[in-house]
Every structure is written in C-alpha cells, then in structure tokens.
Design an enzyme around this catalytic site. Structure first.
Site, PDB file in Angstrom:
ATOM      1  N   TYR A  50       0.817  -1.224   0.000  1.00  0.00           N
ATOM      2  CA  TYR A  50       0.000   0.000   0.000  1.00  0.00           C
ATOM      3  C   TYR A  50       0.850   1.273   0.000  1.00  0.00           C
ATOM      4  CZ  TYR A  50      -4.602  -2.208   0.726  1.00  0.00           C
ATOM      5  OH  TYR A  50      -5.788  -2.902   0.572  1.00  0.00           O
ATOM      6  N   HIS A 116     -10.137  -6.219  -1.953  1.00  0.00           N
ATOM      7  CA  HIS A 116      -9.316  -5.257  -2.690  1.00  0.00           C
ATOM      8  C   HIS A 116      -9.417  -5.573  -4.172  1.00  0.00           C
ATOM      9  CE1 HIS A 116      -5.817  -2.932  -4.014  1.00  0.00           C
ATOM     10  NE2 HIS A 116      -5.546  -3.975  -4.765  1.00  0.00           N
ATOM     11  N   GLU A 127       0.737  -5.137  -8.498  1.00  0.00           N
ATOM     12  CA  GLU A 127       0.133  -5.926  -7.411  1.00  0.00           C
ATOM     13  C   GLU A 127       0.212  -7.434  -7.685  1.00  0.00           C
ATOM     14  OE1 GLU A 127      -3.718  -4.053  -6.987  1.00  0.00           O
ATOM     15  OE2 GLU A 127      -2.830  -2.298  -6.018  1.00  0.00           O
TER      16      GLU A 127
HETATM   17  P1  GDP Z   1     -10.342   1.048  -2.702  1.00  0.00           P
HETATM   18  O1  GDP Z   1      -9.629   1.221  -4.017  1.00  0.00           O
HETATM   19  O2  GDP Z   1     -11.841   1.132  -2.810  1.00  0.00           O
HETATM   20  O3  GDP Z   1      -9.898  -0.194  -1.949  1.00  0.00           O
HETATM   21  O4  GDP Z   1      -9.965   2.311  -1.786  1.00  0.00           O
HETATM   22  P2  GDP Z   1      -8.609   3.165  -1.594  1.00  0.00           P
HETATM   23  O5  GDP Z   1      -7.571   2.764  -2.615  1.00  0.00           O
HETATM   24  O6  GDP Z   1      -8.993   4.602  -1.524  1.00  0.00           O
HETATM   25  O7  GDP Z   1      -8.117   2.741  -0.143  1.00  0.00           O
HETATM   26  C1  GDP Z   1      -7.448   1.534   0.097  1.00  0.00           C
HETATM   27  C2  GDP Z   1      -8.025   0.889   1.327  1.00  0.00           C
HETATM   28  O8  GDP Z   1      -7.766   1.723   2.460  1.00  0.00           O
HETATM   29  C3  GDP Z   1      -9.556   0.730   1.338  1.00  0.00           C
HETATM   30  O9  GDP Z   1     -10.019  -0.403   0.647  1.00  0.00           O
HETATM   31  C4  GDP Z   1      -9.841   0.638   2.826  1.00  0.00           C
HETATM   32  O10 GDP Z   1      -9.516  -0.665   3.348  1.00  0.00           O
HETATM   33  C5  GDP Z   1      -8.838   1.641   3.384  1.00  0.00           C
HETATM   34  N1  GDP Z   1      -9.431   2.999   3.499  1.00  0.00           N
HETATM   35  C6  GDP Z   1      -9.795   3.838   2.500  1.00  0.00           C
HETATM   36  N2  GDP Z   1     -10.273   4.989   2.966  1.00  0.00           N
HETATM   37  C7  GDP Z   1     -10.212   4.897   4.328  1.00  0.00           C
HETATM   38  C8  GDP Z   1     -10.553   5.784   5.402  1.00  0.00           C
HETATM   39  O11 GDP Z   1     -11.025   6.911   5.188  1.00  0.00           O
HETATM   40  N3  GDP Z   1     -10.329   5.323   6.665  1.00  0.00           N
HETATM   41  C9  GDP Z   1      -9.809   4.094   6.921  1.00  0.00           C
HETATM   42  N4  GDP Z   1      -9.620   3.722   8.202  1.00  0.00           N
HETATM   43  N5  GDP Z   1      -9.469   3.236   5.942  1.00  0.00           N
HETATM   44  C10 GDP Z   1      -9.663   3.621   4.660  1.00  0.00           C
END
Ligand code: GDP
Length: 138
Positions: A50, A116, A127
């Site tokens: 990540y 994911h 990935e």
């Molecule tokens: P995705 O592509 O929908 O998985 O979302 P992102 O790439 O924006 O974020 C990666 C992962 O981080 C998400 O799937 C969640 O597990 C976590 N995440 C995203 N936004 C938040 C947030 O605002 N708070 C927290 N605690 N975790 C988050």
C-alpha cells in the site's frame, strides 16, 4: 480482449467465513481464477503493498489491519476485468456501496471492507507481481 486484475479477500472477510461466498460472486460474474493462495503478511509487507497510500492518515491502521490475519490474494481474468471487478466490489465505504455488490453484502466498515481490487493496468501489474511469481501464473 481479456484482461487480468488483482484482488485480495481481506482479513475481515476471511475471519468471518465469507471467503467461499465471495469467490462464488466473483466466478458468477464471469471471472476466471488464474491464481489463488492463502497467506498472512507482515506489517512491512502490507506497507510495501500500500505504499501509494503512505501519506494518508489511515495508512498505519490499514497496514495493521491487512497484517492482522490470513488473506487470499487472487489473479482474475475476463474481458474488462479491472473495471468490472471494481463495479462488482462496490464503493470503498460499504455505506455507499450499491445493492448487490460484494462490499454491500460482506463489508463491515470503510477500512474492513472485505475485498481489494486493482484500480488501473499499471497497479494491477505491480500488485500481481507483488504476490505471485511468473511460474504461478502459467
Ligand atoms: P479502494 O480502491 O476502494 O480499496 O480504496 P482506496 O484505494 O482509496 O483505499 C485503500 C483501502 O484503504 C480501502 O479499501 C480501505 O480498506 C482503506 N481505506 C480507504 N479509505 C479509508 C478511510 O477513510 N479510513 C480508513 N480507516 N481506511 C480507509
């Protein structure tokens, strides 16, 4: 043209016993499972996966969560796989996810959101390579 994407069944979903149900949704949607394994990753391995989120406020919490228990990394294939998986997953926050999506059905919170899926071709490539060697994808 057929395309590959990368997915993970996250620790929350594995703990709750949703793995088989999520795999069934994925196959029902027409994805072919090219590779799958079960493993647990360390905090630093989660940080490497990540790294694009390293400046985000939830980075520490997210990487602790992702290293909190077994996960199932997956390589999936179908036409338009990257966009179609994102659609099948639903919004990051399950509260905003559409009816019928995996996150609507199985996610508990914005962080513990069950699955994911890669968001673009370059991230899918990175990935897949992070979790699978070439010989596992033959
Ligand atoms: P995705 O592509 O929908 O998985 O979302 P992102 O790439 O924006 O974020 C990666 C992962 O981080 C998400 O799937 C969640 O597990 C976590 N995440 C995203 N936004 C938040 C947030 O605002 N708070 C927290 N605690 N975790 C988050």
């Amino acid at each position: 043209m057929s395309q590959r994407t990368f997915s993970i069944i996250k620790p929350d979903a594995v703990r709750k016993g949703y793995t088989a149900a999520i795999l069934a949704e994925i196959e029902k949607a027409g994805f072919k499972i090219i590779a799958i394994k079960k493993l647990s990753i360390s905090k630093s391995q989660a940080e490497g996966f990540y790294y694009v989120h390293k400046e985000r406020p939830f980075f520490d919490s997210l990487t602790s969560f992702m290293s909190s228990g077994p996960i199932f990394p997956l390589v999936l294939e179908k036409e338009n796989a990257i966009a179609d998986l994102r659609k099948l997953m639903g919004a990051t926050n399950p509260a905003n996810a559409e009816e019928g999506t995996i996150r609507k059905k199985f996610a508990g919170s914005i962080e513990e959101n069950a699955i994911h899926g890669s968001d673009a071709e370059d991230t899918a490539k990175f990935e897949i390579g992070y979790f699978f060697a070439g010989y596992e994808l033959a």
